[in-house]
Scaffold this motif. Structure first.
Motif, PDB file in Angstrom:
ATOM      1  N   VAL A   8       1.111  -0.996   0.076  1.00 57.25           N
ATOM      2  CA  VAL A   8      -0.339  -0.394  -0.245  1.00 57.25           C
ATOM      3  C   VAL A   8       0.917   1.588   0.295  1.00 57.25           C
ATOM      4  N   VAL A   9       1.146   2.402  -1.144  1.00 58.28           N
ATOM      5  CA  VAL A   9       1.093   3.292  -0.640  1.00 58.28           C
ATOM      6  C   VAL A   9       0.483   4.896  -0.372  1.00 58.28           C
ATOM      7  N   PHE A  10       0.767   5.460   1.010  1.00 59.52           N
ATOM      8  CA  PHE A  10      -0.072   6.226   1.499  1.00 59.52           C
ATOM      9  C   PHE A  10       0.296   7.540   1.328  1.00 59.52           C
ATOM     10  N   HIS A  11      -0.555   8.803   1.089  1.00 57.58           N
ATOM     11  CA  HIS A  11       0.275   9.623   0.393  1.00 57.58           C
ATOM     12  C   HIS A  11      -0.673  10.766   0.480  1.00 57.58           C
ATOM     13  N   ASN A  12      -0.471  11.710   1.759  1.00 57.81           N
ATOM     14  CA  ASN A  12      -1.201  12.426   2.362  1.00 57.81           C
ATOM     15  C   ASN A  12      -0.641  14.245   1.151  1.00 57.81           C
ATOM     16  N   VAL A  13      -0.498  14.425   0.088  1.00 55.06           N
ATOM     17  CA  VAL A  13       0.032  15.136  -0.478  1.00 55.06           C
ATOM     18  C   VAL A  13      -0.608  16.639   0.074  1.00 55.06           C
ATOM     19  N   THR A  14      -0.627  16.714   0.719  1.00 52.54           N
ATOM     20  CA  THR A  14      -1.181  18.782   1.174  1.00 52.54           C
ATOM     21  C   THR A  14      -0.408  18.805   2.574  1.00 52.54           C
ATOM     22  N   ALA A  15       0.410  17.074   2.996  1.00 50.37           N
ATOM     23  CA  ALA A  15       0.902  17.273   4.190  1.00 50.37           C
ATOM     24  C   ALA A  15       2.394  17.621   3.481  1.00 50.37           C
ATOM     25  N   GLY A  16       2.601  16.594   2.456  1.00 51.49           N
ATOM     26  CA  GLY A  16       3.708  16.272   1.768  1.00 51.49           C
ATOM     27  C   GLY A  16       4.494  14.857   2.546  1.00 51.49           C
ATOM     28  N   LEU A  83      -8.884  -5.571  -1.963  1.00 51.47           N
ATOM     29  CA  LEU A  83      -8.443  -4.030  -0.947  1.00 51.47           C
ATOM     30  C   LEU A  83      -7.437  -2.669  -1.248  1.00 51.47           C
ATOM     31  N   ILE A  84      -7.302  -2.053  -0.517  1.00 52.05           N
ATOM     32  CA  ILE A  84      -6.607  -0.559  -0.675  1.00 52.05           C
ATOM     33  C   ILE A  84      -5.533  -0.730  -1.031  1.00 52.05           C
ATOM     34  N   VAL A  85      -4.814  -0.513  -2.005  1.00 48.29           N
ATOM     35  CA  VAL A  85      -2.856  -0.648  -2.624  1.00 48.29           C
ATOM     36  C   VAL A  85      -2.706   1.328  -2.710  1.00 48.29           C
ATOM     37  N   ARG A  86      -3.883   2.013  -2.708  1.00 44.77           N
ATOM     38  CA  ARG A  86      -2.911   3.645  -2.531  1.00 44.77           C
ATOM     39  C   ARG A  86      -3.953   4.353  -1.856  1.00 44.77           C
ATOM     40  N   ASN A  87      -4.081   4.947  -1.469  1.00 50.48           N
ATOM     41  CA  ASN A  87      -4.533   6.508  -0.949  1.00 50.48           C
ATOM     42  C   ASN A  87      -4.358   7.918  -0.804  1.00 50.48           C
ATOM     43  N   ALA A  88      -4.060   8.342  -1.872  1.00 54.68           N
ATOM     44  CA  ALA A  88      -3.697  10.102  -1.637  1.00 54.68           C
ATOM     45  C   ALA A  88      -5.285  10.828  -1.279  1.00 54.68           C
ATOM     46  N   VAL A  89      -4.661  11.857  -0.025  1.00 55.03           N
ATOM     47  CA  VAL A  89      -5.634  12.835   0.518  1.00 55.03           C
ATOM     48  C   VAL A  89      -5.211  13.682   0.592  1.00 55.03           C
ATOM     49  N   TYR A  90      -5.944  14.517   0.319  1.00 49.93           N
ATOM     50  CA  TYR A  90      -5.963  16.264  -0.049  1.00 49.93           C
ATOM     51  C   TYR A  90      -7.236  16.797   0.762  1.00 49.93           C
ATOM     52  N   SER A  91      -6.317  18.015   1.250  1.00 50.54           N
ATOM     53  CA  SER A  91      -6.829  18.241   2.498  1.00 50.54           C
ATOM     54  C   SER A  91      -6.969  19.771   2.916  1.00 50.54           C
ATOM     55  N   SER A  92      -7.718  20.651   3.614  1.00 47.32           N
ATOM     56  CA  SER A  92      -7.301  22.202   4.113  1.00 47.32           C
ATOM     57  C   SER A  92      -6.971  21.926   5.556  1.00 47.32           C
ATOM     58  N   GLY A  93      -6.342  20.197   5.586  1.00 45.68           N
ATOM     59  CA  GLY A  93      -5.766  20.366   6.694  1.00 45.68           C
ATOM     60  C   GLY A  93      -4.264  21.249   7.537  1.00 45.68           C
ATOM     61  N   HIS A  94      -4.249  22.035   5.989  1.00 49.42           N
ATOM     62  CA  HIS A  94      -2.877  22.769   6.606  1.00 49.42           C
ATOM     63  C   HIS A  94      -3.591  24.732   7.488  1.00 49.42           C
ATOM     64  N   SER A  95      -4.410  24.429   7.136  1.00 44.01           N
ATOM     65  CA  SER A  95      -5.438  25.788   8.069  1.00 44.01           C
ATOM     66  C   SER A  95      -6.891  25.018   8.387  1.00 44.01           C
ATOM     67  N   PRO A  96      -6.530  24.749   9.530  1.00 42.94           N
ATOM     68  CA  PRO A  96      -7.488  24.189  10.170  1.00 42.94           C
ATOM     69  C   PRO A  96      -8.549  25.268  10.701  1.00 42.94           C
ATOM     70  N   ARG A  97     -10.202  25.045  10.913  1.00 41.63           N
ATOM     71  CA  ARG A  97     -11.288  26.264  11.569  1.00 41.63           C
ATOM     72  C   ARG A  97     -10.859  26.074  12.799  1.00 41.63           C
ATOM     73  N   VAL A  98     -10.737  26.479  13.729  1.00 39.82           N
ATOM     74  CA  VAL A  98     -11.006  26.529  15.663  1.00 39.82           C
ATOM     75  C   VAL A  98     -12.772  26.605  15.555  1.00 39.82           C
ATOM     76  N   VAL A  99     -13.221  25.885  16.017  1.00 35.08           N
ATOM     77  CA  VAL A  99     -14.782  25.882  16.271  1.00 35.08           C
ATOM     78  C   VAL A  99     -15.359  25.500  17.576  1.00 35.08           C
TER      79      VAL A  99
END
Length: 101
Positions: A8-16, A83-99
């Motif tokens: 499996v390859v896990f790639h959080n693109v946003t977080a590098g 089965l999962i062989v690759r999971n690429a994540v794209y998110s706004s995690g670099h700038s989260p909202r305070v709730v």
């Protein structure tokens, strides 16, 4: 871990962040949960194809200062033999909202 391939390859693109292999993926997730033990996800949509999926979600967690944060994202998932062989994540995690706080 029962749903991922050994390669499996896990790639959080946003977080590098990118890891390869089930053992590296397990260790990576463990480190994430150490930093954010209350990390949770609310799924908003799931799109399925025979060998792929896209999931839209909002994540939520507590920062070290006690404030609750949230951010949005999508996972683009590739599958092989059910089965999962690759999971690429794209998110706004670099700038989260305070709730709160």
């Amino acid at each position: 871990m029962a749903v991922v391939t050994d390669d499996v390859v896990f790639h959080n693109v946003t977080a590098g962040e990118r890891v390869e292999g089930a053992a590296a993926f397990r260790a990576h997730v463990a480190r994430i949960l150490e930093r954010r033990p209350d990390l949770g996800f609310d799924e908003h949509a799931l799109y399925l194809a025979p060998d792929a999926a896209v999931v839209e979600w909002t994540a939520h967690a507590t920062r070290a200062d006690g404030r609750r944060i949230e951010w949005d994202g999508i996972d683009v998932i590739e599958c092989r033999d059910g089965l999962i062989v690759r999971n690429a994540v794209y998110s706004s995690g670099h700038s989260p909202r305070v709730v709160d706080g």
